[in-house]
Scaffold this motif. Structure first.
Motif, PDB file in Angstrom:
ATOM      1  N   MET A   1     -36.824  76.055  46.091  1.00  0.00           N
ATOM      2  CA  MET A   1     -36.931  77.454  46.470  1.00  0.00           C
ATOM      3  C   MET A   1     -36.232  78.289  45.403  1.00  0.00           C
ATOM      4  SD  MET A   1     -35.524  79.349  49.953  1.00  0.00           S
ATOM      5  CE  MET A   1     -36.755  78.700  51.029  1.00  0.00           C
ATOM      6  N   LYS A   2     -36.946  79.274  44.911  1.00  0.00           N
ATOM      7  CA  LYS A   2     -36.388  80.155  43.892  1.00  0.00           C
ATOM      8  C   LYS A   2     -35.574  81.256  44.559  1.00  0.00           C
ATOM      9  CE  LYS A   2     -40.007  79.294  40.577  1.00  0.00           C
ATOM     10  NZ  LYS A   2     -41.224  79.744  39.978  1.00  0.00           N
ATOM     11  N   SER A   4     -35.752  84.527  44.349  1.00  0.00           N
ATOM     12  CA  SER A   4     -36.517  85.628  44.950  1.00  0.00           C
ATOM     13  C   SER A   4     -37.098  85.217  46.303  1.00  0.00           C
ATOM     14  CB  SER A   4     -37.637  86.078  44.009  1.00  0.00           C
ATOM     15  OG  SER A   4     -38.519  85.008  43.746  1.00  0.00           O
ATOM     16  N   GLU A   5     -37.576  83.987  46.417  1.00  0.00           N
ATOM     17  CA  GLU A   5     -38.115  83.496  47.682  1.00  0.00           C
ATOM     18  C   GLU A   5     -37.000  83.367  48.727  1.00  0.00           C
ATOM     19  OE1 GLU A   5     -40.527  79.583  49.345  1.00  0.00           O
ATOM     20  OE2 GLU A   5     -40.239  79.837  47.188  1.00  0.00           O
ATOM     21  N   LYS A   8     -36.063  86.831  49.922  1.00  0.00           N
ATOM     22  CA  LYS A   8     -37.127  87.346  50.782  1.00  0.00           C
ATOM     23  C   LYS A   8     -37.041  86.728  52.177  1.00  0.00           C
ATOM     24  CE  LYS A   8     -42.116  88.098  50.606  1.00  0.00           C
ATOM     25  NZ  LYS A   8     -43.341  87.788  49.887  1.00  0.00           N
ATOM     26  N   THR A   9     -36.575  85.497  52.249  1.00  0.00           N
ATOM     27  CA  THR A   9     -36.467  84.790  53.525  1.00  0.00           C
ATOM     28  C   THR A   9     -35.250  85.235  54.325  1.00  0.00           C
ATOM     29  OG1 THR A   9     -37.525  82.854  52.533  1.00  0.00           O
ATOM     30  CG2 THR A   9     -36.338  82.498  54.581  1.00  0.00           C
ATOM     31  N   LYS A  46     -30.623  75.359  50.278  1.00  0.00           N
ATOM     32  CA  LYS A  46     -31.927  76.032  50.289  1.00  0.00           C
ATOM     33  C   LYS A  46     -33.105  75.069  50.348  1.00  0.00           C
ATOM     34  CE  LYS A  46     -31.952  76.656  45.279  1.00  0.00           C
ATOM     35  NZ  LYS A  46     -30.622  76.336  44.850  1.00  0.00           N
ATOM     36  N   LYS A  50     -36.727  74.735  54.703  1.00  0.00           N
ATOM     37  CA  LYS A  50     -38.117  74.629  55.170  1.00  0.00           C
ATOM     38  C   LYS A  50     -38.247  73.687  56.366  1.00  0.00           C
ATOM     39  CE  LYS A  50     -39.359  71.162  51.690  1.00  0.00           C
ATOM     40  NZ  LYS A  50     -38.019  70.936  51.211  1.00  0.00           N
TER      41      LYS A  50
END
Length: 169
Positions: A1-2, A4-5, A8-9, A46, A50
């Motif tokens: 996971m970057k 920015s992602e 955003k989460t 991170k 998911k």
């Protein structure tokens, strides 16, 4: 996971995390530290995020646990009660003082509730989570959440009525 992602989460529920931490820890500085600590832990893990059905519920559970740990620590003795976040324009000074007193009294009554009731009233009435979400966060049944919330509200209501009716027969 970057990055920015990740942002955003997690950013949509940052304020909720802070408010729950502030409700439990009372101190703004402690709540900011708790929020920062939570996001640091989420960032470190991170790759596992998911796997969770609701990252927000997981974050709230982590926040609750972190705050309880902080309250149990020896450093918790210096936490202070400050409620200065209620403002309303266009009311008379007397009415504004009455409103501030009422809000302060409700905050005080919430602070005096048992920890579980305090957390449930914060999550339901302030953060507006659904009963099922709160049940998942606290590992309780929705029925237990409803009962606890009802008892907390009843306690607050009775204390407010008692204060407002003081001296009236």
């Amino acid at each position: 996971m970057k990055q920015s992602e990740f942002l955003k989460t997690v950013m949509p529920f940052k304020d909720k995390v802070f408010r729950v931490a502030k409700r439990l820890l009372v101190s703004t500085e402690e709540a900011e530290d708790a929020t920062q600590e939570l996001f640091f832990k989420l960032w470190k893990n991170k790759s596992k995020l998911k796997d969770y059905k609701s990252i927000e519920a997981f974050a709230m559970t982590m926040t609750k646990n972190y705050c309880f740990d902080r309250l149990k620590s020896k450093q918790a003795n210096n936490l202070k009660l400050i409620h200065s976040n209620y403002k309303e324009n266009g009311t008379s000074l007397n009415r504004q003082i009455e409103l501030n007193d009422s809000v302060s009294k409700v905050h005080e009554l919430i602070q005096n509730l048992p920890e579980q009731q305090k957390l449930i009233i914060q999550l339901r009435d302030i953060e507006q989570y659904e009963f099922e979400e709160i049940a998942e966060m606290l590992n309780l049944k929705p029925t237990a959440i409803r009962v606890s919330l009802s008892r907390a509200r009843k306690t607050i209501r009775e204390q407010l009525i008692k204060q407002h009716n003081y001296g009236i027969s």
